[in-house]
Write an enzyme that holds these catalytic residues in place. Structure first.
Site, PDB file in Angstrom:
ATOM      1  N   SER A  20      42.179  44.728  23.885  1.00 46.30           N
ATOM      2  CA  SER A  20      43.047  43.558  24.071  1.00 46.30           C
ATOM      3  C   SER A  20      44.458  43.813  23.531  1.00 46.30           C
ATOM      4  O   SER A  20      44.633  44.336  22.432  1.00 46.30           O
ATOM      5  CB  SER A  20      42.441  42.341  23.366  1.00 46.30           C
ATOM      6  OG  SER A  20      43.374  41.276  23.377  1.00 46.30           O
ATOM      7  N   ARG A  21      45.461  43.382  24.307  1.00 45.60           N
ATOM      8  CA  ARG A  21      46.856  43.488  23.857  1.00 45.60           C
ATOM      9  C   ARG A  21      47.313  42.198  23.192  1.00 45.60           C
ATOM     10  O   ARG A  21      48.469  42.070  22.771  1.00 45.60           O
ATOM     11  CB  ARG A  21      47.784  43.814  25.041  1.00 45.60           C
ATOM     12  CG  ARG A  21      47.583  45.198  25.676  1.00 45.60           C
ATOM     13  CD  ARG A  21      47.414  46.284  24.648  1.00 45.60           C
ATOM     14  NE  ARG A  21      47.499  47.641  25.164  1.00 45.60           N
ATOM     15  CZ  ARG A  21      46.468  48.414  25.511  1.00 45.60           C
ATOM     16  NH1 ARG A  21      45.234  47.948  25.449  1.00 45.60           N
ATOM     17  NH2 ARG A  21      46.657  49.672  25.906  1.00 45.60           N
ATOM     18  N   THR A  67      37.911  35.573  25.015  1.00 43.43           N
ATOM     19  CA  THR A  67      37.863  36.424  26.199  1.00 43.43           C
ATOM     20  C   THR A  67      36.421  36.833  26.497  1.00 43.43           C
ATOM     21  O   THR A  67      35.478  36.337  25.853  1.00 43.43           O
ATOM     22  CB  THR A  67      38.843  37.624  26.047  1.00 43.43           C
ATOM     23  OG1 THR A  67      38.914  38.310  27.287  1.00 43.43           O
ATOM     24  CG2 THR A  67      38.420  38.588  24.944  1.00 43.43           C
ATOM     25  N   LYS A  71      33.987  33.073  27.289  1.00 41.09           N
ATOM     26  CA  LYS A  71      34.819  31.967  27.790  1.00 41.09           C
ATOM     27  C   LYS A  71      34.014  30.730  28.189  1.00 41.09           C
ATOM     28  O   LYS A  71      34.489  29.608  28.052  1.00 41.09           O
ATOM     29  CB  LYS A  71      35.654  32.445  28.976  1.00 41.09           C
ATOM     30  CG  LYS A  71      36.858  33.251  28.533  1.00 41.09           C
ATOM     31  CD  LYS A  71      37.807  33.513  29.670  1.00 41.09           C
ATOM     32  CE  LYS A  71      39.074  34.124  29.112  1.00 41.09           C
ATOM     33  NZ  LYS A  71      40.095  34.394  30.083  1.00 41.09           N
ATOM     34  N   ASP A 108      45.008  29.974  30.924  1.00 45.61           N
ATOM     35  CA  ASP A 108      45.112  31.100  31.871  1.00 45.61           C
ATOM     36  C   ASP A 108      45.779  30.707  33.193  1.00 45.61           C
ATOM     37  O   ASP A 108      46.540  31.487  33.760  1.00 45.61           O
ATOM     38  CB  ASP A 108      43.724  31.679  32.178  1.00 45.61           C
ATOM     39  CG  ASP A 108      43.167  32.491  31.015  1.00 45.61           C
ATOM     40  OD1 ASP A 108      43.944  32.836  30.104  1.00 45.61           O
ATOM     41  OD2 ASP A 108      41.954  32.772  31.021  1.00 45.61           O
ATOM     42  N   GLY A 134      37.373  37.506  44.350  1.00 43.66           N
ATOM     43  CA  GLY A 134      36.700  37.402  43.057  1.00 43.66           C
ATOM     44  C   GLY A 134      36.402  35.957  42.716  1.00 43.66           C
ATOM     45  O   GLY A 134      37.174  35.049  43.082  1.00 43.66           O
ATOM     46  N   ALA A 135      35.273  35.731  42.045  1.00 41.03           N
ATOM     47  CA  ALA A 135      34.895  34.359  41.681  1.00 41.03           C
ATOM     48  C   ALA A 135      34.335  34.313  40.262  1.00 41.03           C
ATOM     49  O   ALA A 135      33.397  33.571  39.981  1.00 41.03           O
ATOM     50  CB  ALA A 135      33.891  33.808  42.699  1.00 41.03           C
ATOM     51  N   ILE A 223      45.434  40.257  38.778  1.00 40.70           N
ATOM     52  CA  ILE A 223      45.446  39.707  37.409  1.00 40.70           C
ATOM     53  C   ILE A 223      45.090  40.790  36.391  1.00 40.70           C
ATOM     54  O   ILE A 223      45.216  40.585  35.198  1.00 40.70           O
ATOM     55  CB  ILE A 223      44.559  38.450  37.259  1.00 40.70           C
ATOM     56  CG1 ILE A 223      43.070  38.756  37.399  1.00 40.70           C
ATOM     57  CG2 ILE A 223      44.981  37.373  38.234  1.00 40.70           C
ATOM     58  CD1 ILE A 223      42.193  37.581  36.926  1.00 40.70           C
ATOM     59  N   TYR A 225      45.780  43.965  34.141  1.00 39.98           N
ATOM     60  CA  TYR A 225      47.019  44.550  33.607  1.00 39.98           C
ATOM     61  C   TYR A 225      46.811  45.922  32.968  1.00 39.98           C
ATOM     62  O   TYR A 225      47.753  46.511  32.465  1.00 39.98           O
ATOM     63  CB  TYR A 225      47.732  43.584  32.650  1.00 39.98           C
ATOM     64  CG  TYR A 225      46.968  43.222  31.400  1.00 39.98           C
ATOM     65  CD1 TYR A 225      46.133  42.101  31.369  1.00 39.98           C
ATOM     66  CD2 TYR A 225      47.075  43.983  30.241  1.00 39.98           C
ATOM     67  CE1 TYR A 225      45.444  41.760  30.229  1.00 39.98           C
ATOM     68  CE2 TYR A 225      46.385  43.641  29.092  1.00 39.98           C
ATOM     69  CZ  TYR A 225      45.568  42.526  29.096  1.00 39.98           C
ATOM     70  OH  TYR A 225      44.875  42.183  27.961  1.00 39.98           O
ATOM     71  N   GLY A 246      49.499  41.884  36.458  1.00 38.69           N
ATOM     72  CA  GLY A 246      48.847  40.833  35.672  1.00 38.69           C
ATOM     73  C   GLY A 246      49.339  40.677  34.247  1.00 38.69           C
ATOM     74  O   GLY A 246      48.892  39.761  33.545  1.00 38.69           O
TER      75      GLY A 246
HETATM   76  P1  NAP Z   1      34.212  38.227  35.455  1.00 37.97           P
HETATM   77  O1  NAP Z   1      34.049  36.784  35.152  1.00 37.97           O
HETATM   78  O2  NAP Z   1      33.211  39.201  34.934  1.00 37.97           O
HETATM   79  O3  NAP Z   1      34.289  38.363  37.065  1.00 37.97           O
HETATM   80  C1  NAP Z   1      34.346  39.624  37.672  1.00 37.97           C
HETATM   81  C2  NAP Z   1      34.599  39.483  39.161  1.00 37.97           C
HETATM   82  O4  NAP Z   1      34.697  40.801  39.728  1.00 37.97           O
HETATM   83  C3  NAP Z   1      33.472  38.777  39.939  1.00 37.97           C
HETATM   84  O5  NAP Z   1      34.014  38.088  41.026  1.00 37.97           O
HETATM   85  C4  NAP Z   1      32.624  39.965  40.422  1.00 37.97           C
HETATM   86  O6  NAP Z   1      31.876  39.682  41.583  1.00 37.97           O
HETATM   87  C5  NAP Z   1      33.721  40.942  40.774  1.00 37.97           C
HETATM   88  N1  NAP Z   1      33.210  42.315  40.815  1.00 37.97           N
HETATM   89  C6  NAP Z   1      32.858  43.099  39.758  1.00 37.97           C
HETATM   90  N2  NAP Z   1      32.424  44.300  40.202  1.00 37.97           N
HETATM   91  C7  NAP Z   1      32.451  44.264  41.565  1.00 37.97           C
HETATM   92  C8  NAP Z   1      32.122  45.186  42.588  1.00 37.97           C
HETATM   93  N3  NAP Z   1      31.648  46.402  42.296  1.00 37.97           N
HETATM   94  N4  NAP Z   1      32.315  44.815  43.867  1.00 37.97           N
HETATM   95  C9  NAP Z   1      32.813  43.583  44.176  1.00 37.97           C
HETATM   96  N5  NAP Z   1      33.158  42.664  43.253  1.00 37.97           N
HETATM   97  C10 NAP Z   1      32.973  42.994  41.956  1.00 37.97           C
HETATM   98  O7  NAP Z   1      35.622  38.767  34.943  1.00 37.97           O
HETATM   99  P2  NAP Z   1      37.001  37.934  34.774  1.00 37.97           P
HETATM  100  O8  NAP Z   1      37.050  37.316  33.453  1.00 37.97           O
HETATM  101  O9  NAP Z   1      37.187  37.066  35.973  1.00 37.97           O
HETATM  102  O10 NAP Z   1      38.054  39.145  34.781  1.00 37.97           O
HETATM  103  C11 NAP Z   1      38.337  39.876  35.952  1.00 37.97           C
HETATM  104  C12 NAP Z   1      39.529  40.781  35.681  1.00 37.97           C
HETATM  105  O11 NAP Z   1      40.675  39.981  35.407  1.00 37.97           O
HETATM  106  C13 NAP Z   1      39.342  41.683  34.461  1.00 37.97           C
HETATM  107  O12 NAP Z   1      39.928  42.928  34.740  1.00 37.97           O
HETATM  108  C14 NAP Z   1      40.136  40.971  33.379  1.00 37.97           C
HETATM  109  O13 NAP Z   1      40.640  41.862  32.405  1.00 37.97           O
HETATM  110  C15 NAP Z   1      41.270  40.367  34.193  1.00 37.97           C
HETATM  111  N6  NAP Z   1      41.866  39.171  33.572  1.00 37.97           N
HETATM  112  C16 NAP Z   1      43.187  39.210  33.280  1.00 37.97           C
HETATM  113  C17 NAP Z   1      43.789  38.111  32.697  1.00 37.97           C
HETATM  114  C18 NAP Z   1      45.267  38.166  32.368  1.00 37.97           C
HETATM  115  O14 NAP Z   1      45.706  37.424  31.488  1.00 37.97           O
HETATM  116  N7  NAP Z   1      46.017  38.986  33.054  1.00 37.97           N
HETATM  117  C19 NAP Z   1      43.039  36.956  32.425  1.00 37.97           C
HETATM  118  C20 NAP Z   1      41.684  36.937  32.763  1.00 37.97           C
HETATM  119  C21 NAP Z   1      41.100  38.067  33.328  1.00 37.97           C
HETATM  120  P3  NAP Z   1      30.387  39.042  41.445  1.00 37.97           P
HETATM  121  O15 NAP Z   1      30.613  37.582  41.218  1.00 37.97           O
HETATM  122  O16 NAP Z   1      29.740  39.359  42.724  1.00 37.97           O
HETATM  123  O17 NAP Z   1      29.739  39.723  40.268  1.00 37.97           O
END
Ligand code: NAP
Length: 283
Positions: A20-21, A67, A71, A108, A134-135, A223, A225, A246
């Site tokens: 984490s940053r 995080t 969450k 967020d 993504g969901a 999103i 980074y 992101g």
């Molecule tokens: P999460 O709740 O674990 O969701 C992961 C998502 O990725 C789900 O939609 C999942 O699909 C999909 N996914 C994972 N592997 C896959 C694959 N092999 N093929 C297809 N889809 C796949 O994670 P999150 O919290 O949403 O975070 C997602 C990313 O956003 C991370 O990299 C995180 O670091 C980043 N993020 C950044 C910020 C920011 O401030 N910039 C904030 C939040 C998150 P399924 O539902 O089918 O599993």
């Protein structure tokens, strides 16, 4: 608000957490505001989440960010939730209040929208259809923010279709859940494309997507980074699309947490952005 009589404490709760940053960003702000305190990474395993949250107030923490993977799980231990946290079904920021109660909110979506507007002043959520891939937790914040901004049609594509359906059911009719096989066709005529999956993140497989049907003026944003420029952004940039990474989403949700914890709104400066970029690229 001055804090001369207190060592300020806040942190980020997650597991793992050392990537984490957030500590770098918040400690920079403590220094810039001449405040005595520390923002620490808190590696909390799921089994210890409740104990860690209950310990925030007695230990003198003003609060924490939340995080992966806490969450959603943290919500059951909080005394009050903001309307945004309720709507998104996830918490990104907790305030340990003076009376010992815990308040959860989610910044967020604000960070996501502020990032897009800061880097693309003419961008509008209601300019045309939007595809969100993504969901998971990040996607919920993205979709909520886009709807708040007036988005009329969000094509939500996810590997697990039912998760996209759940988000559509909870956030509203603007969201059209789509199957993964409809990814390419979902790009037809859109004005914004958002990757909210973890595909493309360091250590993960890249997002494989054919951008042939994407208009050249559509904004493409990720999103993720780490890395700063995912393969998706590289490809989109190479064909002439405007792109936004992101990092700004992380940067712009930070001041809201400070407002809640310390009553101060710190600045998102180029100096701070540069510091975080350097720590990510190592250059
Ligand atoms: P999460 O709740 O674990 O969701 C992961 C998502 O990725 C789900 O939609 C999942 O699909 C999909 N996914 C994972 N592997 C896959 C694959 N092999 N093929 C297809 N889809 C796949 O994670 P999150 O919290 O949403 O975070 C997602 C990313 O956003 C991370 O990299 C995180 O670091 C980043 N993020 C950044 C910020 C920011 O401030 N910039 C904030 C939040 C998150 P399924 O539902 O089918 O599993």
């Amino acid at each position: 608000m001055k804090h001369t009589d207190k060592f300020l404490l806040a942190g980020v709760i997650g597991y793992p957490i050392m990537h984490s940053r957030s500590p770098m960003m918040h400690n920079h702000w403590l220094e810039k505001n001449s405040l005595v305190g520390r923002y620490v990474p808190l590696a909390i395993q799921p089994a210890h989440l409740e104990g860690a949250l209950r310990g925030l107030h007695p230990l003198g923490f003003s609060g924490c960010n939340v995080t992966i993977p806490h969450k959603q799980a943290c919500m059951q231990y909080l005394d009050e939730l903001s309307p945004s946290a309720k709507a998104m079904g996830a918490v990104s920021c907790i305030h340990a209040r003076e009376d010992g109660s815990l308040f959860g909110t989610n910044n967020d979506s604000f960070g996501f929208i502020r990032n897009l507007k800061a880097s693309n002043p003419n961008w509008r959520a209601d300019a045309g259809p939007i595809t969100v891939i993504g969901a998971g937790g990040g996607s919920r914040a993205v979709c909520y923010g886009l709807i708040q901004e007036g988005a009329k049609e969000i094509r939500l594509v996810n590997r697990s279709f039912e998760k996209a359906q759940v988000i559509a059911n909870s956030l509203g009719p603007q969201i059209k859940p789509l199957d993964w096989s409809q990814l390419s066709e979902s790009l037809n005529g859109i004005k914004t494309l958002v990757n909210a999956t973890s595909l493309g993140m360091v250590g993960q497989a890249p997002l494989v997507i054919d951008l042939s049907d994407l208009d050249k003026d559509a904004l493409v944003t990720d999103i993720i980074y780490i890395p700063l420029e995912t393969d998706l952004l590289k490809t989109a940039k190479a064909r002439g699309n405007p792109v936004t990474n992101g990092l700004g989403m992380l940067l712009h949700q930070g001041p809201l947490a400070w407002k809640i914890w310390f009553g101060i709104e710190p600045l998102v400066t180029e100096e701070l952005r540069g510091l975080l970029e350097k720590s990510i690229t190592g250059q």
